[in-house]
Design a protein around this motif. Sequence first.
Motif, mmCIF file in Angstrom:
data_model
loop_
_atom_site.group_PDB
_atom_site.id
_atom_site.type_symbol
_atom_site.label_atom_id
_atom_site.label_comp_id
_atom_site.label_asym_id
_atom_site.label_seq_id
_atom_site.Cartn_x
_atom_site.Cartn_y
_atom_site.Cartn_z
ATOM 1 N N ARG A 120 54.230 37.645 34.316
ATOM 2 C CA ARG A 120 53.804 36.563 33.427
ATOM 3 C C ARG A 120 52.303 36.629 33.139
ATOM 4 N N ASP A 121 51.493 36.782 34.184
ATOM 5 C CA ASP A 121 50.036 36.692 34.045
ATOM 6 C C ASP A 121 49.407 38.076 34.219
ATOM 7 N N PHE A 122 49.162 38.732 33.113
ATOM 8 C CA PHE A 122 48.653 40.093 33.125
ATOM 9 C C PHE A 122 47.187 40.149 33.547
ATOM 10 N N GLY A 123 46.370 39.215 33.060
ATOM 11 C CA GLY A 123 44.934 39.254 33.315
ATOM 12 C C GLY A 123 44.560 39.239 34.790
ATOM 13 N N PRO A 124 45.050 38.280 35.571
ATOM 14 C CA PRO A 124 44.709 38.258 36.998
ATOM 15 C C PRO A 124 45.145 39.519 37.732
ATOM 16 N N LEU A 125 46.279 40.097 37.334
ATOM 17 C CA LEU A 125 46.727 41.331 37.979
ATOM 18 C C LEU A 125 45.765 42.473 37.680
ATOM 19 N N VAL A 126 45.325 42.586 36.446
ATOM 20 C CA VAL A 126 44.389 43.657 36.087
ATOM 21 C C VAL A 126 43.062 43.471 36.819
ATOM 22 N N GLU A 127 42.616 42.226 36.975
ATOM 23 C CA GLU A 127 41.399 41.967 37.753
ATOM 24 C C GLU A 127 41.557 42.474 39.178
ATOM 25 N N ASN A 128 42.719 42.237 39.778
ATOM 26 C CA ASN A 128 42.973 42.712 41.133
ATOM 27 C C ASN A 128 42.970 44.235 41.192
ATOM 28 N N ILE A 129 43.644 44.861 40.233
ATOM 29 C CA ILE A 129 43.711 46.321 40.213
ATOM 30 C C ILE A 129 42.316 46.915 40.112
ATOM 31 N N PHE A 130 41.475 46.313 39.297
ATOM 32 C CA PHE A 130 40.097 46.800 39.165
ATOM 33 C C PHE A 130 39.382 46.743 40.516
ATOM 34 N N ARG A 131 39.579 45.661 41.265
ATOM 35 C CA ARG A 131 38.939 45.535 42.577
ATOM 36 C C ARG A 131 39.510 46.532 43.569
ATOM 37 N N TRP A 132 40.825 46.730 43.521
ATOM 38 C CA TRP A 132 41.465 47.616 44.487
ATOM 39 C C TRP A 132 41.066 49.078 44.310
ATOM 40 N N LEU A 133 40.650 49.451 43.113
ATOM 41 C CA LEU A 133 40.304 50.850 42.841
ATOM 42 C C LEU A 133 38.888 51.181 43.288
ATOM 43 N N THR A 134 38.715 52.416 43.697
ATOM 44 C CA THR A 134 37.378 52.933 43.958
ATOM 45 C C THR A 134 36.688 53.239 42.630
ATOM 46 N N PRO A 135 35.359 53.299 42.583
ATOM 47 C CA PRO A 135 34.680 53.747 41.366
ATOM 48 C C PRO A 135 35.204 55.122 40.943
ATOM 49 N N GLY A 136 35.517 55.251 39.671
ATOM 50 C CA GLY A 136 36.113 56.486 39.172
ATOM 51 C C GLY A 136 37.616 56.521 39.308
ATOM 52 N N GLY A 137 38.198 55.452 39.874
ATOM 53 C CA GLY A 137 39.643 55.400 40.082
ATOM 54 C C GLY A 137 40.405 55.248 38.786
ATOM 55 N N ALA A 138 41.674 55.680 38.780
ATOM 56 C CA ALA A 138 42.508 55.695 37.586
ATOM 57 C C ALA A 138 43.599 54.642 37.661
ATOM 58 N N PHE A 139 43.821 53.975 36.535
ATOM 59 C CA PHE A 139 44.943 53.061 36.368
ATOM 60 C C PHE A 139 45.785 53.593 35.211
ATOM 61 N N VAL A 140 47.011 54.002 35.516
ATOM 62 C CA VAL A 140 47.903 54.584 34.511
ATOM 63 C C VAL A 140 49.197 53.797 34.524
ATOM 64 N N PHE A 141 49.618 53.329 33.345
ATOM 65 C CA PHE A 141 50.855 52.549 33.323
ATOM 66 C C PHE A 141 51.642 52.781 32.043
ATOM 67 N N SER A 142 52.932 52.487 32.149
ATOM 68 C CA SER A 142 53.803 52.401 30.980
ATOM 69 C C SER A 142 54.381 50.995 30.948
ATOM 70 N N ALA A 143 54.594 50.494 29.742
ATOM 71 C CA ALA A 143 55.204 49.179 29.554
ATOM 72 C C ALA A 143 56.006 49.225 28.266
ATOM 73 N N GLU A 144 56.898 48.283 28.108
ATOM 74 C CA GLU A 144 57.603 48.209 26.838
ATOM 75 C C GLU A 144 56.626 47.842 25.730
ATOM 76 N N HIS A 145 56.751 48.516 24.608
ATOM 77 C CA HIS A 145 55.817 48.366 23.492
ATOM 78 C C HIS A 145 55.905 46.948 22.911
ATOM 79 N N PRO A 146 54.786 46.371 22.515
ATOM 80 C CA PRO A 146 54.825 45.034 21.913
ATOM 81 C C PRO A 146 55.746 44.913 20.691
ATOM 82 N N VAL A 147 55.907 45.977 19.924
ATOM 83 C CA VAL A 147 56.861 45.942 18.821
ATOM 84 C C VAL A 147 58.277 45.744 19.361
ATOM 85 N N PHE A 148 58.545 46.319 20.510
ATOM 86 C CA PHE A 148 59.878 46.240 21.117
ATOM 87 C C PHE A 148 60.131 44.878 21.752
#
Length: 244
Positions: A120-148
């Motif tokens: 439901r809440d994408f923003g807070p999750l992305v904030e957490n992921i940013f904190r969990w990553l080391t500098p230079g860390g990668a976040f790679v994801f797939s999601a259903e396309h907004p058109v879909f």
Amino acid sequence: MKENPYNNPIFFQKYSQMLRSTQGLEGAGEWRELQKLLPDFSGKRVLDLGCGYGWHCGYAAGHGAAYVLGTDLSERMLETARIKNSAPAIQYRRSAMEDLAFPEGSFDVVLSSLALHYVRDFGPLVENIFRWLTPGGAFVFSAEHPVFTAYGSQDWYYGPGGEILHFPVDNYYYEGERDAVFLGEHVVKYHRTLTTYLNTLLNCGFCLKSVVEPQPPEDMLDLPGMRDEMRRPMMLLVSAEKPR
């Protein structure tokens, strides 16, 4: 509400018969494009959010990851993951991704495959992921396309003879809950615009590396229904990086 349709035995049985379930990564039409976005896993600490059967965990471990944590809300998924994708470097944990907590800089790579549209809440999750990553860390994801996801039904409009006419796109800018039908079962998913996906990453501090709307591989076009996937995007692939 944190969605967990995969613990439904009927839904899970249907999911287990999908090509991506029986053949793993090679049975997923988006895999070849997603694979191109993945970083070097050698010696890395990897978090897989919504890991499902653990195919991406197995891939990361098989390509040298030092530690892989796969998390999923469905115990049925995790039971299968422990059978199909077990390795000394891999651990599995039952948890909603929104409930996870880790110290800053715990991971070098965060992955998520076709799970973020259940959040439901994408923003807070992305904030957490940013904190969990080391500098230079990668976040790679797939999601259903907004058109879909926009209209909600996730099905075609059909003519009187059952022929496909077109795919409905409506209420695109009205983000939020959708009653989708997946594998014949009603499932709650969450629609958000492409702008929201990308700007949330940028506003949280990520640098965008790649954005891909994957087409079906040519050698899969003869599979039932696959050629129609050329008529509209179904998935969105994104790779981002935490600045060094």
